[in-house]
Design a protein around this motif. Sequence first.
Motif, PDB file in Angstrom:
ATOM      1  N   UNK A 125      -6.685   2.351  -0.445  1.00  0.00           N
ATOM      2  CA  UNK A 125      -5.839   3.260  -1.219  1.00  0.00           C
ATOM      3  C   UNK A 125      -6.059   4.695  -0.783  1.00  0.00           C
ATOM      4  N   UNK A 126      -7.332   5.064  -0.581  1.00  0.00           N
ATOM      5  CA  UNK A 126      -7.659   6.426  -0.177  1.00  0.00           C
ATOM      6  C   UNK A 126      -7.105   6.747   1.203  1.00  0.00           C
ATOM      7  N   UNK A 164       0.468  -2.952  -5.669  1.00  0.00           N
ATOM      8  CA  UNK A 164      -0.601  -2.100  -5.146  1.00  0.00           C
ATOM      9  C   UNK A 164      -1.906  -2.224  -5.928  1.00  0.00           C
ATOM     10  N   UNK A 165      -1.881  -2.925  -7.055  1.00  0.00           N
ATOM     11  CA  UNK A 165      -3.065  -2.958  -7.922  1.00  0.00           C
ATOM     12  C   UNK A 165      -4.279  -3.597  -7.261  1.00  0.00           C
ATOM     13  N   UNK A 166      -4.048  -4.544  -6.366  1.00  0.00           N
ATOM     14  CA  UNK A 166      -5.173  -5.236  -5.735  1.00  0.00           C
ATOM     15  C   UNK A 166      -5.680  -4.528  -4.489  1.00  0.00           C
ATOM     16  N   UNK A 168       0.880  -1.170   0.000  1.00  0.00           N
ATOM     17  CA  UNK A 168       0.000   0.000   0.000  1.00  0.00           C
ATOM     18  C   UNK A 168       0.912   1.213   0.000  1.00  0.00           C
ATOM     19  N   UNK A 169       0.381   2.363  -0.317  1.00  0.00           N
ATOM     20  CA  UNK A 169       1.198   3.572  -0.396  1.00  0.00           C
ATOM     21  C   UNK A 169       0.676   4.576   0.607  1.00  0.00           C
ATOM     22  N   UNK A 224      -6.121   0.960 -11.946  1.00  0.00           N
ATOM     23  CA  UNK A 224      -5.233  -0.022 -12.562  1.00  0.00           C
ATOM     24  C   UNK A 224      -4.096   0.604 -13.373  1.00  0.00           C
ATOM     25  N   UNK A 225      -4.022   1.922 -13.421  1.00  0.00           N
ATOM     26  CA  UNK A 225      -2.971   2.604 -14.168  1.00  0.00           C
ATOM     27  C   UNK A 225      -1.646   2.473 -13.407  1.00  0.00           C
TER      28      UNK A 225
END
Length: 392
Positions: free
Chosen positions: A192-193, A184-186, A142-143, A240-241
């Motif tokens: 993410x938010x 991180x795509x999943x 995660x970021x 997904x970018x």
Amino acid sequence: MQYIYQFAPMPGVASGPGVVERSGKFTAAFGRKALLITGASSLERSGSLARILKALEEAGLTVHHCRIDGEPSPAMIDAAVNDSRDKAPAVVLAVGGGSVLDAGKAVAAMLKETGSVLDFLEGVGAKTPSGQSLPVIAVPTTSGTGSEATKNAVISEVGRHGFKKSLRHDNYIPKLAILDPILCLSTPPSVTAACGMDALTQLIESYVSTRASVLTDALALDGLRHLIPALPEACDKGGADIDCRASVAYGAFLSGVTLANAGLGVVHGVAGPMGGIVDIPHGVACANLLPFAVKATVENLTASDTAESKRSIEKFARIAELFGASHNNAVDRCRHLTDSLYRWLEDLSIARLGRFGLTDDDVESIVESASNKCNPLPLTAEQMARMIRDRC
């Protein structure tokens, strides 16, 4: 203007789509026995765990796997250390969200100490960490927290007498951070938010911090330039970018670098004790507190009318420009920033504080334990209380 500052060491960085496939090679450079620390199940569900285990196997590593479910508590860390000590790992590979990375750093350190991690936590234990630690490779999925770049591990005990405290030493900075946006795509949009808002808060607070320097300013601004346009897109339908996810990951990493060198402000000073009382995702707490904190801090700075306060207002105004503000007056640009942050709470569907069990009865004890450290000007106890109630 004269500057006197130090800059903490940074981890090595391996970044780019698919770079995690080289995790076996990176890990083997530190020894043949590895302790792999992950979360409960999300890495496995995404299919990434199997790829990482394969990379470690192909590198000839013996792997002991330990799972951390949720934010690490002292009991979790002690159990992981006791379970891993006789395996004699040479390196810790932590793959997951900020909680997993914090757990990895704490376990790596405690494998070199005796006693409970409680004994070494700031404000809790009486012992000072020796600074000895196994090397840590941090792989965020995660970021948000920037834990892959910091020297502390946050350990939590939730409850009426709960806490969020750090195990901290300069030597706990990971040796390597692997930033692979594919991991991180999943991540669900809500996670993410929340994580992205934590990174945003850290970048803003370190940029306007009383300990900021020309170096942290440059890094924080660059992180904000990447994060602000990319985060809404990353939260939209899974985001997904890859380029967008990479920008958020980069911003989160820089938020860890800047907080380690410039410190944080009142949002984190309140979010910490809040997280000790109720089980709330740290990023959600930060997101809810940030708009009011910016508004109240700018109001205090405007009333102060000193040269230093005017410089801080200009910094907030510069951040506002990244949100599209074009007003001639700096204070008007700051109002645009506050409005934008409130709008993001709605656009990113950030849950209110009350949804996690926080009540008005909790406010006083949170404020009593809160900190204004490094905020451009301190908020009053009344302002901090209003900041919490604003989003209950």
